[in-house]
Scaffold this motif. Sequence first.
Motif, PDB file in Angstrom:
ATOM      1  N   ILE A  18       0.838  -1.206   0.000  1.00 35.12           N
ATOM      2  CA  ILE A  18       0.000   0.000   0.000  1.00 35.12           C
ATOM      3  C   ILE A  18       0.871   1.254   0.000  1.00 35.12           C
ATOM      4  CG2 ILE A  18      -1.611   1.365   1.388  1.00 35.12           C
ATOM      5  CD1 ILE A  18      -3.124  -0.843   0.384  1.00 35.12           C
ATOM      6  N   VAL A  19       1.917   1.227   0.833  1.00 33.69           N
ATOM      7  CA  VAL A  19       2.795   2.390   0.929  1.00 33.69           C
ATOM      8  C   VAL A  19       3.454   2.656  -0.418  1.00 33.69           C
ATOM      9  CG1 VAL A  19       4.940   3.258   1.945  1.00 33.69           C
ATOM     10  CG2 VAL A  19       3.227   2.168   3.399  1.00 33.69           C
ATOM     11  N   LEU A  22       0.935   4.166  -2.828  1.00 34.97           N
ATOM     12  CA  LEU A  22       0.638   5.570  -2.544  1.00 34.97           C
ATOM     13  C   LEU A  22       1.780   6.458  -3.002  1.00 34.97           C
ATOM     14  CD1 LEU A  22      -1.085   5.402   0.947  1.00 34.97           C
ATOM     15  CD2 LEU A  22      -2.101   5.775  -1.295  1.00 34.97           C
ATOM     16  N   ALA A  25       1.607   6.756  -6.660  1.00 36.97           N
ATOM     17  CA  ALA A  25       0.413   7.478  -7.087  1.00 36.97           C
ATOM     18  C   ALA A  25       0.525   8.978  -6.801  1.00 36.97           C
ATOM     19  CB  ALA A  25      -0.811   6.897  -6.401  1.00 36.97           C
ATOM     20  N   PHE A  26       1.210   9.313  -5.705  1.00 34.66           N
ATOM     21  CA  PHE A  26       1.248  10.725  -5.323  1.00 34.66           C
ATOM     22  C   PHE A  26       2.473  11.462  -5.819  1.00 34.66           C
ATOM     23  CE2 PHE A  26      -2.061   9.431  -2.371  1.00 34.66           C
ATOM     24  CZ  PHE A  26      -2.947  10.463  -2.550  1.00 34.66           C
TER      25      PHE A  26
END
Lengths: 296, 253
Positions: A18-19, A22, A25-26
């Motif tokens: 997940i990290v 993210l 994605a960011f």
Amino acid sequence: MYLLNRQQRHVVNYSWMIVSLLLVAFLPFFLFLGLYLKSFLLLHDYSLVDLIFSREWRPSNGKFGFYPFIVGSVWVTLVAMIITAPICLLTAIYVTQYTKKYFLRIMHPAIDILAGIPSVVYGLWGILVVVPFISRYLGPWLEIKTMGYSILAASLVLSIMIIPFVLNILIEIFKSIPTELKEAALSLGATQWQTVKSVLLRKAMPGIIAAFGFGLARAFGETMAVLMVVGNVVRLPKSLFDPGYTLPALIANNYGEMMSIPRYDSALMFAALLLLIVSLFFNLVMHFFIVKYNKY
Amino acid sequence: MSDNAKISIRDLNVYAGKSQILKDVNIEIPKNKITVILGPSGCGKTTLLKCLNRLTDLYPELRVTGEIMIDDNNILQAREDIYKLRQQMGLLSQRPYPLPMTIYNNIAYALKLRGIKKRREIQKLALHYLQQASLWDEVRTRLREPASRLSIGQQQRLCLARGLAVNPEIILADEPTSALDPISSQFIEETFLKLKNEYTIVLVTHVLRQAKRIADNVVFMYLGEVIEQGSVEEVFGNPRMEKTKQYLGGTFN
């Protein structure tokens, strides 16, 4: 045996994924935000329309017009794509549909070598070969006065640089089309060219657009080779034989010296922001066409 | 050539490099009958079919010798007009490959290749061939949709309609039901039975029951050779060769 039990390991792995997600994605968002904050100084003092459409570039007098750079970038990129697109498309069709298989085996390493050459080498080649060719032969032949360092030189060097990338993708796309689809068209009595035209090209269209979009993005962002041959003159180019200036070249040429003038620094950040926005725009347009053609 | 033979294959050999894919194949395929070519995978059935409409030309590594006579015309001779030749046959492959266009244009494309230009006529014929392939009722309201949105079974019938649209005399089918569900398969089989009055059908399959259901003639092939051929009663009811008996009895190894 293990520090953690199965359930705990699952949680750790899962959170790690997940990290990473993210983060990826960011990343564009943070890039965008950073550039925006840094160029805020300029955006605060000038209107956006002025910055984009004003032609005057005199940082010491507080004039920041980006129009020549934007026009230069667009010219160089478009001309490069106009040269690249037909060459790549026809070559890819020829080597995948018309030649024997061993030909592709010879081509592939040649293309890969081209793709691996550093851009500064292409730039040097441009200075040594393309620029003199334009100033001594092509210009006089067309009765145009040119010093060789020009939009055309940059476009030529650029197209040679992106051809291997675009070509590689196109070859993979054409290879991935099943032979049976070709056989289906041929079995209806279509000629080889009819098959290519109305079946293969149509089937490959989303991929072709993606490949060209990829080439376009690369061409637009290419810095080194372009700044070596484009002339770096802040002026609206009137023809392909005029020198120009591009956004990436502006940043690369001035980044070291502008530290002392805050607005100059901000202006270069704004140039980077423009680059980012334009590539984003290219991506969106490309995506639109891919979706449009992907339904078959 | 016997009187009612549509296709007559004589001493056909196909080589790929040093290996031989087809060995001295001799087959008579009668007109307006369903001839089933039966055999285990890798026995050269598909290659045989590709020889019939010269798709073998696509593979430069293949060397083809012998004669394939269609109506007393040797199609392996290079001076044949290969595009006209292929239009004599409709091809149905293992999996359906609809062309990347709308359902309607899949048929219209074939019709245009046949030289039909008037829109009215194309519409009329498209309807006719879709009906012939028992697909019309399912697609009449969605003709402008991409063909890829149809189910696999529907796609296969669309491919059949497309194959019929070039106005062939022969239908070549290469395991056309192997990717389909039983109901779609049944649809295809029933369509074949309806079509055999007008067409000569060559069907490649490894499904014994399918062969039994719809075949008039059976050709049994093994490792590139024709082991046995004859009417379905002869081959299934009273096989002469040991290999055929084993294959039919399921004790093949």
